[in-house]
Design an enzyme around this catalytic site. Structure first.
Site, mmCIF file in Angstrom:
data_model
loop_
_atom_site.group_PDB
_atom_site.id
_atom_site.type_symbol
_atom_site.label_atom_id
_atom_site.label_comp_id
_atom_site.label_asym_id
_atom_site.label_seq_id
_atom_site.Cartn_x
_atom_site.Cartn_y
_atom_site.Cartn_z
ATOM 1 N N ASP A 147 70.786 68.430 22.509
ATOM 2 C CA ASP A 147 70.830 69.054 21.175
ATOM 3 C C ASP A 147 71.964 70.062 21.127
ATOM 4 O O ASP A 147 72.676 70.158 20.134
ATOM 5 C CB ASP A 147 69.566 69.879 20.863
ATOM 6 C CG ASP A 147 68.274 69.115 20.959
ATOM 7 O OD1 ASP A 147 68.299 67.897 20.760
ATOM 8 O OD2 ASP A 147 67.231 69.763 21.237
ATOM 9 N N HIS A 184 66.671 70.622 23.650
ATOM 10 C CA HIS A 184 67.006 69.599 24.647
ATOM 11 C C HIS A 184 68.468 69.826 25.018
ATOM 12 O O HIS A 184 69.270 70.214 24.154
ATOM 13 C CB HIS A 184 66.918 68.179 24.070
ATOM 14 C CG HIS A 184 65.589 67.773 23.537
ATOM 15 N ND1 HIS A 184 65.184 68.026 22.265
ATOM 16 C CD2 HIS A 184 64.580 67.073 24.122
ATOM 17 C CE1 HIS A 184 63.984 67.522 22.061
ATOM 18 N NE2 HIS A 184 63.583 66.937 23.173
HETATM 19 C C1 XUL Z 1 58.606 64.145 20.523
HETATM 20 C C2 XUL Z 1 58.472 65.558 20.904
HETATM 21 C C3 XUL Z 1 59.629 66.121 21.640
HETATM 22 C C4 XUL Z 1 59.256 67.139 22.670
HETATM 23 C C5 XUL Z 1 60.414 67.627 23.483
HETATM 24 O O1 XUL Z 1 57.535 63.637 19.851
HETATM 25 O O2 XUL Z 1 57.506 66.197 20.575
HETATM 26 O O3 XUL Z 1 60.517 66.648 20.721
HETATM 27 O O4 XUL Z 1 58.644 68.242 22.095
HETATM 28 O O5 XUL Z 1 61.102 66.594 24.094
#
Ligand code: XUL
Ligand code: CO
Length: 438
Positions: free
Chosen positions: A106, A103
């Site tokens: 992150d 993300h």
């Molecule tokens: C949350 C989830 C996230 C997504 C990316 O449950 O799976 O981490 O993979 O935003």
């Protein structure tokens, strides 16, 4: 191989075969071993989830951080982000994994203003780009964190507040830019807060129209900048929102169809999200695959006795076998891969536990691949399934599926026939066959 952060692992993890007793070796994952027409690494395209592996602290709803990571020690947030990126690439190389996912928030901290946050992201992307070039590790996908900032408490793309929605859209634009800059092969939309808590304050139709517009803007932008990664939506029924709009694969496919978005998206199916939706992992994979929309996988597992997203590393050979059967039957995941959206338990405090966790997950999928490939080569299931539907290949069955006959003609035909004779579904025999391969 040296390195500052994972000092207990000095050389890259190697394949030692299934009789090895070395806990820091692969027993099944042998990256260059050919399975059918591809190597194991071409089939599996494993990826590390930056948020869990590098950013995870072991905290939970009842307790604070239990992991003390060397790469989190710097006091300045940008220094910390840089150290974390260095640690990430040391980990990727020592594990021998080809991809990672992140993300925006992150990899780079939020600044005091949106503009500063964007600048932070650009700075860290430059570092990631250099490290990717040095190591050959690639970006499977990027995404935007549209759920942590309190601004998104009432949704991001579905916020009732237009300014918040605009903020989320601007954040996505920058996250797509970052992904594009790093040669990301996909971009993921997961909307943990794109849902609602109560209908008493929610215009459900409006919110879905808004998120559709949001996604259309992303599609337009992707085209404009020539980003050739695949857009993916990751369904999840709930958590953090009570009811998420992308509930499961079938709901998401119908949403995409309704809002004329189907051509632009595939699905990223996560094992633990499937079980939270009351499905099996393979059900969700099969629904997505049947629609030609299985794009990528978040590989993890839940716990039968816990009703939340525990994000554990996959250890169940049945799960990985059934998953690989579906993936092999659709000729692979294309640009997608198997991303370990999984974290070690709170009590697994040593950085070396990150190796044990990933080695286990990679071995489990490698083994699932070998088993699924053998089942397919032997036509152990497909032969039976083809025969089970054989009555549609000729006679009345062929007339029905080709549209040559309607209710009246069928009525006439049925009146001339004796009662239908059923063939056994042979479920137990098939379960035994699966077990004989496992
Ligand atoms: C949350 C989830 C996230 C997504 C990316 O449950 O799976 O981490 O993979 O935003
Ligand atoms: Co996920």
């Amino acid at each position: 191989m040296s390195g500052r952060f994972f000092t207990k692992v000095q050389s890259p993890i190697s394949f030692e075969g299934k009789n090895s007793k070395n806990p820091l070796a692969f027993k099944y994952f042998n990256k260059d071993q050919r399975v059918g027409s591809k190597t194991m690494s071409e089939h599996l395209r494993f990826s590390v989830a930056y948020w869990h592996t590098l950013m995870g602290t072991g905290s939970d709803m009842f307790g604070s951080a239990s992991f003390k990571r060397e790469w989190h020690k710097a006091t300045d947030p940008m220094d910390r982000a840089k150290e974390t990126m260095e640690a990430a690439f040391e980990f990727f190389q020592k594990l021998g994994i080809e991809y990672y996912c992140f993300h925006d928030r992150d990899i780079a901290p939020e600044g005091d203003t949106f503009t500063e946050s964007c600048k932070n992201l650009e700075t860290i992307v430059e570092l990631a780009k250099t490290l990717q070039k040095q190591t050959g590790v690639k970006l499977l996908w990027g995404t935007a964190n549209l759920f942590s900032n309190p601004m998104y408490a009432q949704g991001a793309g579905t916020s009732p507040n237009a300014h918040v929605m605009a903020h989320a859209a601007a954040q996505v634009k920058n996250a797509i830019d970052a992904t594009n800059e790093l040669g990301g092969e996909n971009y993921v939309f997961w909307g943990g807060r794109e849902g609602y808590e109560t209908l008493l304050n929610t215009d459900l139709k409006k919110e879905q129209e808004h998120i559709a517009r949001f996604l259309h803007m992303a599609v337009d932008y992707k085209r404009k900048i020539g980003f050739d990664g695949q857009f993916l939506i990751e369904p999840k029924p709930a958590e953090p929102s009570k009811h998420q709009y992308d509930f499961d694969a079938a709901t998401t496919l119908s949403f995409l169809t309704e809002y004329d978005l189907l051509d632009h998206f595939k699905l990223n199916i996560e094992a633990n999200h499937a079980t939270l939706a009351g499905h099996t992992f393979e059900h969700e994979l099969a629904v997505a695959s049947a629609a030609g929309k299985l794009g990528s996988v978040d590989a993890n597992r839940g716990d039968l006795l816990l009703g939340w997203d525990t994000d554990q590393f996959p250890t169940n050979i049945y799960d990985t076998t059934f998953a690989m059967l579906i993936i092999l039957n659709q000729q692979g995941l294309g640009k997608g891969g198997l991303n370990f959206d999984a974290k070690p338990r709170r009590s697994s405090t040593d950085p070396t536990d990150l190796f044990h966790a990933h080695i286990g997950g990679m071995d489990m999928f490698a083994r699932g691949l070998l088993i699924a490939n053998a089942i397919i080569e032997d036509k152990a299931l497909s032969g039976f399934i083809a025969e089970r539907y054989g009555s549609f290949n000729s006679g009345i069955g062929a007339q029905i599926v080709s549209g040559q006959i309607g209710l009246e003609g069928i009525d006439e035909w049925v009146r001339t026939q004796p009662a239908p004779v059923l063939q056994s579904g042979r479920q137990e025999m098939l379960e035994n066959i699966i077990n004989s391969y496992i």
